[in-house]
Scaffold this motif. Structure first.
Motif, PDB file in Angstrom:
ATOM      1  N   LEU A  29      -7.968   5.439  -2.873  1.00 30.87           N
ATOM      2  CA  LEU A  29      -6.636   4.751  -2.305  1.00 30.87           C
ATOM      3  C   LEU A  29      -6.392   5.842  -0.328  1.00 30.87           C
ATOM      4  CD1 LEU A  29      -4.818   2.179  -1.452  1.00 30.87           C
ATOM      5  CD2 LEU A  29      -3.133   2.843  -2.578  1.00 30.87           C
ATOM      6  N   PHE A  30      -6.229   6.677  -1.218  1.00 28.60           N
ATOM      7  CA  PHE A  30      -5.437   7.874   0.195  1.00 28.60           C
ATOM      8  C   PHE A  30      -7.308   7.770   1.036  1.00 28.60           C
ATOM      9  CE2 PHE A  30      -2.132   9.505  -2.553  1.00 28.60           C
ATOM     10  CZ  PHE A  30      -0.975   9.936  -1.384  1.00 28.60           C
ATOM     11  N   ALA A  31      -7.983   7.181   0.565  1.00 30.41           N
ATOM     12  CA  ALA A  31      -9.247   7.783   1.293  1.00 30.41           C
ATOM     13  C   ALA A  31      -9.029   6.219   1.955  1.00 30.41           C
ATOM     14  CB  ALA A  31     -10.640   7.746   0.782  1.00 30.41           C
ATOM     15  N   SER A  32      -9.147   5.375   1.884  1.00 29.54           N
ATOM     16  CA  SER A  32      -8.953   4.051   2.402  1.00 29.54           C
ATOM     17  C   SER A  32      -7.593   4.989   3.791  1.00 29.54           C
ATOM     18  CB  SER A  32      -8.788   3.334   1.485  1.00 29.54           C
ATOM     19  OG  SER A  32      -7.309   3.097   1.250  1.00 29.54           O
ATOM     20  N   VAL A  33      -6.836   4.536   3.446  1.00 31.23           N
ATOM     21  CA  VAL A  33      -5.423   5.193   4.699  1.00 31.23           C
ATOM     22  C   VAL A  33      -6.664   6.194   5.668  1.00 31.23           C
ATOM     23  CG1 VAL A  33      -3.558   5.682   5.575  1.00 31.23           C
ATOM     24  CG2 VAL A  33      -4.614   4.352   3.636  1.00 31.23           C
ATOM     25  N   VAL A  34      -7.032   7.514   5.314  1.00 29.94           N
ATOM     26  CA  VAL A  34      -7.441   8.530   5.593  1.00 29.94           C
ATOM     27  C   VAL A  34      -8.596   8.042   6.644  1.00 29.94           C
ATOM     28  CG1 VAL A  34      -7.649  10.877   6.171  1.00 29.94           C
ATOM     29  CG2 VAL A  34      -5.716  10.104   4.860  1.00 29.94           C
ATOM     30  N   LEU A  35      -9.376   7.686   6.028  1.00 31.92           N
ATOM     31  CA  LEU A  35     -10.675   7.252   6.758  1.00 31.92           C
ATOM     32  C   LEU A  35     -10.772   6.196   7.310  1.00 31.92           C
ATOM     33  CD1 LEU A  35     -13.144   8.813   3.421  1.00 31.92           C
ATOM     34  CD2 LEU A  35     -11.949  10.114   5.537  1.00 31.92           C
TER      35      LEU A  35
ATOM     36  N   VAL B  89       0.816  -1.414  -0.184  1.00 28.88           N
ATOM     37  CA  VAL B  89       0.249   0.155  -0.154  1.00 28.88           C
ATOM     38  C   VAL B  89       1.008   1.106  -0.090  1.00 28.88           C
ATOM     39  CG1 VAL B  89      -1.522   1.232   0.886  1.00 28.88           C
ATOM     40  CG2 VAL B  89      -1.954  -1.259   1.165  1.00 28.88           C
ATOM     41  N   ALA B  90       2.208   0.994   0.973  1.00 29.95           N
ATOM     42  CA  ALA B  90       2.777   2.615   0.802  1.00 29.95           C
ATOM     43  C   ALA B  90       3.585   2.781  -0.375  1.00 29.95           C
ATOM     44  CB  ALA B  90       4.316   2.183   1.909  1.00 29.95           C
ATOM     45  N   VAL B  91       3.731   1.696  -1.438  1.00 29.67           N
ATOM     46  CA  VAL B  91       4.550   1.843  -2.544  1.00 29.67           C
ATOM     47  C   VAL B  91       3.164   2.415  -3.797  1.00 29.67           C
ATOM     48  CG1 VAL B  91       5.199   0.935  -4.630  1.00 29.67           C
ATOM     49  CG2 VAL B  91       6.360  -0.232  -2.773  1.00 29.67           C
ATOM     50  N   LYS B  92       2.117   1.929  -3.388  1.00 24.93           N
ATOM     51  CA  LYS B  92       1.082   2.420  -4.319  1.00 24.93           C
ATOM     52  C   LYS B  92       0.377   4.118  -4.294  1.00 24.93           C
ATOM     53  CE  LYS B  92      -1.033  -2.171  -5.329  1.00 24.93           C
ATOM     54  NZ  LYS B  92      -2.730  -2.841  -5.455  1.00 24.93           N
ATOM     55  N   LEU B  93       0.858   4.583  -2.886  1.00 28.33           N
ATOM     56  CA  LEU B  93       0.408   5.474  -2.503  1.00 28.33           C
ATOM     57  C   LEU B  93       1.720   6.858  -2.904  1.00 28.33           C
ATOM     58  CD1 LEU B  93      -0.538   5.538   1.113  1.00 28.33           C
ATOM     59  CD2 LEU B  93      -1.950   6.241  -0.882  1.00 28.33           C
ATOM     60  N   ARG B  94       2.458   5.783  -2.435  1.00 26.22           N
ATOM     61  CA  ARG B  94       4.334   7.023  -3.421  1.00 26.22           C
ATOM     62  C   ARG B  94       3.739   6.791  -4.968  1.00 26.22           C
ATOM     63  NH1 ARG B  94       8.971   3.274  -3.794  1.00 26.22           N
ATOM     64  NH2 ARG B  94       7.847   2.484  -5.852  1.00 26.22           N
ATOM     65  N   ASP B  95       3.254   6.036  -5.861  1.00 25.49           N
ATOM     66  CA  ASP B  95       2.977   6.165  -7.172  1.00 25.49           C
ATOM     67  C   ASP B  95       1.870   6.882  -7.179  1.00 25.49           C
ATOM     68  OD1 ASP B  95       5.629   4.649  -7.431  1.00 25.49           O
ATOM     69  OD2 ASP B  95       3.957   2.796  -7.393  1.00 25.49           O
ATOM     70  N   LYS B  96       1.049   7.377  -6.533  1.00 22.93           N
ATOM     71  CA  LYS B  96       0.180   7.985  -6.735  1.00 22.93           C
ATOM     72  C   LYS B  96       0.067   9.489  -7.080  1.00 22.93           C
ATOM     73  CE  LYS B  96      -3.761   4.548  -6.164  1.00 22.93           C
ATOM     74  NZ  LYS B  96      -4.843   5.637  -6.461  1.00 22.93           N
ATOM     75  N   VAL B  97       1.511   9.934  -5.553  1.00 20.89           N
ATOM     76  CA  VAL B  97       2.009  11.106  -5.408  1.00 20.89           C
ATOM     77  C   VAL B  97       2.241  12.483  -6.424  1.00 20.89           C
ATOM     78  CG1 VAL B  97       3.581  13.094  -4.032  1.00 20.89           C
ATOM     79  CG2 VAL B  97       2.792  10.450  -3.252  1.00 20.89           C
ATOM     80  N   ASP B  98       2.688  12.041  -8.008  1.00 21.39           N
ATOM     81  CA  ASP B  98       3.178  12.864  -9.440  1.00 21.39           C
ATOM     82  C   ASP B  98       1.814  12.424  -9.511  1.00 21.39           C
ATOM     83  OD1 ASP B  98       5.529  13.641  -8.135  1.00 21.39           O
ATOM     84  OD2 ASP B  98       6.621  11.371  -9.356  1.00 21.39           O
ATOM     85  N   PRO B  99       1.586  11.365 -10.219  1.00 17.84           N
ATOM     86  CA  PRO B  99       0.078  11.944 -11.309  1.00 17.84           C
ATOM     87  C   PRO B  99      -1.570  12.752  -9.871  1.00 17.84           C
ATOM     88  CG  PRO B  99       0.820   9.895 -10.721  1.00 17.84           C
ATOM     89  CD  PRO B  99       1.851  10.276 -10.048  1.00 17.84           C
ATOM     90  N   LEU B 100      -0.823  12.429  -8.912  1.00 20.35           N
ATOM     91  CA  LEU B 100      -1.809  13.690  -8.172  1.00 20.35           C
ATOM     92  C   LEU B 100      -1.764  15.579  -7.978  1.00 20.35           C
ATOM     93  CD1 LEU B 100      -2.618  11.256  -4.738  1.00 20.35           C
ATOM     94  CD2 LEU B 100      -4.343  12.772  -6.448  1.00 20.35           C
ATOM     95  N   PHE B 101      -0.323  15.151  -7.755  1.00 22.03           N
ATOM     96  CA  PHE B 101       0.521  16.297  -8.245  1.00 22.03           C
ATOM     97  C   PHE B 101      -0.063  17.200  -9.727  1.00 22.03           C
ATOM     98  CE2 PHE B 101       1.864  16.140  -4.031  1.00 22.03           C
ATOM     99  CZ  PHE B 101       1.248  18.115  -3.449  1.00 22.03           C
ATOM    100  N   SER B 102       0.202  16.269 -10.681  1.00 22.29           N
ATOM    101  CA  SER B 102      -0.442  16.132 -12.573  1.00 22.29           C
ATOM    102  C   SER B 102      -2.015  16.585 -12.085  1.00 22.29           C
ATOM    103  CB  SER B 102       0.098  15.926 -12.822  1.00 22.29           C
ATOM    104  OG  SER B 102       1.461  15.160 -12.617  1.00 22.29           O
ATOM    105  N   GLY B 103      -2.418  16.603 -11.552  1.00 25.51           N
ATOM    106  CA  GLY B 103      -3.884  17.108 -11.582  1.00 25.51           C
ATOM    107  C   GLY B 103      -4.856  15.643 -12.062  1.00 25.51           C
ATOM    108  N   GLU B 104      -4.405  14.836 -12.011  1.00 24.96           N
ATOM    109  CA  GLU B 104      -4.660  13.608 -12.254  1.00 24.96           C
ATOM    110  C   GLU B 104      -6.114  12.716 -11.082  1.00 24.96           C
ATOM    111  OE1 GLU B 104      -2.612  10.370 -14.180  1.00 24.96           O
ATOM    112  OE2 GLU B 104      -1.339  11.578 -14.901  1.00 24.96           O
ATOM    113  N   PHE B 105      -7.038  13.399 -10.503  1.00 27.34           N
ATOM    114  CA  PHE B 105      -7.832  12.698  -9.551  1.00 27.34           C
ATOM    115  C   PHE B 105      -9.182  11.478  -9.611  1.00 27.34           C
ATOM    116  CE2 PHE B 105      -6.683  17.999  -9.263  1.00 27.34           C
ATOM    117  CZ  PHE B 105      -6.178  17.806  -8.421  1.00 27.34           C
ATOM    118  N   GLU B 106      -8.591  10.810  -9.388  1.00 28.58           N
ATOM    119  CA  GLU B 106      -9.240   9.548  -9.439  1.00 28.58           C
ATOM    120  C   GLU B 106     -11.139   9.137  -9.293  1.00 28.58           C
ATOM    121  OE1 GLU B 106      -9.414   5.393  -7.595  1.00 28.58           O
ATOM    122  OE2 GLU B 106      -7.860   6.678  -6.700  1.00 28.58           O
ATOM    123  N   THR B 107     -11.363  10.250  -8.326  1.00 22.69           N
ATOM    124  CA  THR B 107     -12.669  10.395  -7.864  1.00 22.69           C
ATOM    125  C   THR B 107     -13.408  11.748  -9.056  1.00 22.69           C
ATOM    126  OG1 THR B 107     -12.337  12.262  -6.270  1.00 22.69           O
ATOM    127  CG2 THR B 107     -12.134   9.766  -5.690  1.00 22.69           C
ATOM    128  N   GLY B 108     -12.954  12.582  -9.662  1.00 21.55           N
ATOM    129  CA  GLY B 108     -13.121  14.105  -9.628  1.00 21.55           C
ATOM    130  C   GLY B 108     -13.827  14.945  -9.433  1.00 21.55           C
TER     131      GLY B 108
END
Length: 120
Positions: A87-93, A38-57
């Motif tokens: 995935l971030f939501a599944s950790v935070v919430l 899960v840590a690796v998957k979270l890390r791999d999502k950081v750059d796309p998130l900062f690029s504006g790729e928001f899975e939930t819209g």
């Protein structure tokens, strides 16, 4: 596919020693409360998130750095990233994390505090 809660079965109730440490110090350092996978998957999502790729819209409440615009060494921040990514939501919430924190604090329950430090 990951469990709806990325913390499930990993975070037991606080031990008496953890409870004592928290009461004495006001904080607790926990090792590996999420799996390495899960840590690796979270890390791999950081750059796309900062690029504006928001899975939930859904956009974050604040987003302070953009590729090709922000300075490479500038502090980066996404406020309430859990709104943008499942995935971030599944950790935070995570209910398990909420129960752990509530037990540690001696509370009936716990809620997530939203906003940036400038708002508090």
């Amino acid at each position: 596919m990951e469990s709806p809660s990325a913390i499930k079965d990993v975070l037991p109730s606080p031990s008496p020693q953890q409870q004592s440490d928290f009461e004495r110090d006001g904080y607790l350092i926990l090792d590996r409360i999420i799996s390495e996978n899960v840590a690796v998957k979270l890390r791999d999502k950081v750059d796309p998130l900062f690029s504006g790729e928001f899975e939930t819209g859904i956009f974050p409440d604040e987003w302070t750095w953009r590729p090709n615009i922000g300075a490479p060494n500038a502090t980066r921040e996404i406020v309430n990233v859990w709104k943008c990514d499942k995935l971030f939501a599944s950790v935070v919430l995570s209910p398990e994390l909420g129960h752990f924190v509530a037990k540690l604090g001696g509370w009936k329950g716990a809620k997530i505090a939203q906003g940036s430090s400038a708002e508090f």
